[in-house]
Design a protein around this motif. Structure first.
Motif, short mmCIF file in Angstrom:
data_model
loop_
_atom_site.label_atom_id
_atom_site.label_comp_id
_atom_site.label_asym_id
_atom_site.label_seq_id
_atom_site.Cartn_x
_atom_site.Cartn_y
_atom_site.Cartn_z
N LEU A 192 -6.15 -10.81 -8.02
CA LEU A 192 -4.80 -10.25 -7.91
C LEU A 192 -4.29 -9.77 -9.26
CD1 LEU A 192 -3.17 -12.79 -5.42
CD2 LEU A 192 -4.08 -10.51 -4.93
N TYR A 193 -4.66 -10.48 -10.33
CA TYR A 193 -4.25 -10.06 -11.67
C TYR A 193 -4.84 -8.68 -11.99
CZ TYR A 193 -3.99 -9.92 -16.77
OH TYR A 193 -3.76 -9.54 -18.06
N ILE A 194 -6.14 -8.52 -11.77
CA ILE A 194 -6.78 -7.24 -12.06
C ILE A 194 -6.24 -6.14 -11.16
CG2 ILE A 194 -8.96 -5.98 -11.98
CD1 ILE A 194 -8.70 -7.76 -14.41
N LEU A 195 -6.05 -6.44 -9.89
CA LEU A 195 -5.52 -5.43 -8.96
C LEU A 195 -4.13 -4.98 -9.35
CD1 LEU A 195 -6.80 -6.95 -5.61
CD2 LEU A 195 -7.67 -4.94 -6.80
N LYS A 196 -3.33 -5.91 -9.87
CA LYS A 196 -2.00 -5.54 -10.34
C LYS A 196 -2.09 -4.57 -11.50
CE LYS A 196 2.36 -7.50 -12.04
NZ LYS A 196 3.09 -8.75 -12.38
N GLN A 197 -3.03 -4.82 -12.42
CA GLN A 197 -3.17 -3.93 -13.57
C GLN A 197 -3.69 -2.56 -13.12
OE1 GLN A 197 -1.57 -5.63 -15.66
NE2 GLN A 197 -2.03 -7.51 -14.53
N ILE A 198 -4.53 -2.54 -12.07
CA ILE A 198 -4.98 -1.26 -11.52
C ILE A 198 -3.80 -0.49 -10.94
CG2 ILE A 198 -6.33 -0.19 -9.65
CD1 ILE A 198 -8.40 -2.40 -10.02
#
Length: 311
Positions: free
Chosen positions: A152-158
Motif C-alpha cells: 500500500l505504501y508503494i502504491l500510494k507513491q505510484i
C-alpha cells in the motif's frame, strides 16, 4: 467531493470501506454506488472520490468514482494491471507474524471491530497456504494474499507520483518515481528513463522531501561495512526478526536500531511492519522504509545508546 483510498473491498460480496483523506472515520462502500468508467475493477489501495451520506450505521459513500493518474491510464491502454495482487521478496513462512493487529482493529464493520479483526486474521492465515506466484510475470500475478502495508505504501507513491530515493547496494542513492510494482521488482522513472530494479537489490527507500534529514542521521557500523556483504539471495540468508519484540517496541514507542548489510545504521520508532519491510520514524521526523532482506542486525536500543553512540 471528498477523496480517499479503498481500505478494504470484498469483490464477491460487493462491499468495503474507504479511508478518507480528510477524516479518520472510514466510509462504508457498496458496489451499487460505484460509477464504472474506463476502470471497472475496484481494488484495495485504489484512490477514489465520492459523496458522503449518513446511513443507519455510519457514513456511506455514494457516486464513487475511481481516480486514475496519467501513468495508470497509460497502463490501462497497454493492458497492464494497475494494482498487482501480490508482492515480491521472499515467500513468507508465516504471513501473519507481522500482521498489525492495531491496524486491523481500526477497521469499521457492519458488526464490530473484533469481528473485522478476526476476518483479517483468517485472510492472513489462508494466504500462508496459497500458491505463490512465479517471479517475473509482470502484471499477471495471481495470489490470494492480501496486500501488505508495504504494498500500500508503494502504491500510494505510484498514485501520487512521489519523487523518492532508493538505496541500492554499492551505496547508490537512486532518485526516481515509481511507475509500476510487480512481484519481482519496481519499474522506476530515473531522469525520464525507465529502469526495472529487483527488490532484492533495494535496501531502503524514502521520499525526496525527507532526503536531507535522512542523510543527516545516517551513520555506519564500520565492522559490518568492511565485510562488504552482498544481497541476500535466499530465505536462509534473511535476518530473522522476533515479531513480538517489534510489536512491543511499536506499542511502547521504544527506539529500535537497524543495521543493514552494508553497515548503514538507522535508529527510530516503528511506524508499521509488514512481512517484507519496516517503516521507521527517525528522531528528526523523517521516515525510512527498510527492506527486511537487507537487514543484518536488529535490536531495541537502550537509552544511553540513542543518538548514534552505538559502536
Amino acid at each position: 467531493m471528498p477523496t480517499g483510498r479503498i481500505k478494504y473491498y470484498n469483490l464477491n460480496k460487493g462491499f468495503g470501506f474507504i479511508a478518507q483523506d480528510s477524516s479518520e472515520e472510514d466510509v462504508f462502500l457498496h458496489n451499487s454506488a460505484i460509477k464504472y468508467a474506463e476502470y471497472e475493477e475496484l481494488r484495495v489501495g485504489q484512490r477514489v472520490k465520492y459523496t458522503v451520506v449518513e446511513g443507519e450505521k455510519g457514513l456511506v459513500a455514494k457516486n464513487v468514482e475511481v481516480l486514475l493518474t496519467p501513468t495508470e491510464r497509460r497502463w490501462l491502454r497497454q493492458g497492464k494491471t494497475i494494482i498487482p495482487r501480490g508482492y515480491s521478496g521472499f515467500p513468507a513462512q508465516n504471513q501473519d507474524q507481522f500482521f498489525d493487529e492495531d491496524e486491523a482493529a481500526d477497521e469499521n464493520s457492519e458488526t464490530n471491530s473484533k469481528h473485522t479483526q478476526e476476518r483479517w486474521r483468517k485472510k492472513s492465515q489462508k494466504s500462508d497456504s496459497a500458491p505463490q506466484p512465479e517471479i517475473g510475470t509482470e502484471g499477471k500475478e495471481q495470489t490470494s494474499r492480501q496486500l501488505s502495508f508495504g504494498d500500500l505504501y508503494i502504491l500510494k507513491q505510484i498514485n501520487f507520483e512521489t519523487p523518492m530515493f532508493f538505496a541500492l547496494y554499492n551505496h547508490e542513492q537512486l532518485p526516481a518515481i515509481v511507475l509500476e510494482m510487480t512481484l519481482a521488482g519496481l519499474t522506476l522513472s530515473c531522469n525520464e528513463k525507465e529502469k526495472v530494479v529487483p527488490k532484492t537489490e533495494i535496501k531502503y527507500c524514502y521520499k525526496e522531501v525527507d532526503a536531507e534529514n535522512v542523510m543527516a542521521l545516517l551513520h555506519y557500523n564500520e565492522d559490518i561495512k568492511t565485510k562488504q556483504l552482498k544481497p541476500a539471495r535466499s530465505q536462509d540468508e534473511v535476518y530473522a526478526i522476533d515479531a513480538e519484540i517489534v510489536r512491543d517496541a511499536r506499542r511502547d514507542g521504544n527506539t529500535i536500531e537497524i543495521i543493514l548489510r552494508e553497515g548503514e545504521i538507522f535508529q527510530g520508532t516503528v511506524d508499521w511492519i509488514s512481512p517484507y519491510e519496516i517503516k521507521i520514524v527517525l528522531k528528526n521526523g523523517s521516515k525510512v522504509v527498510v527492506f527486511r532482506h537487507a537487514i543484518c542486525e536488529f535490536s531495541v536500543v537502550e537509552e544511553e545508546k540513542i543518538d548514534g553512540n552505538t559502536t
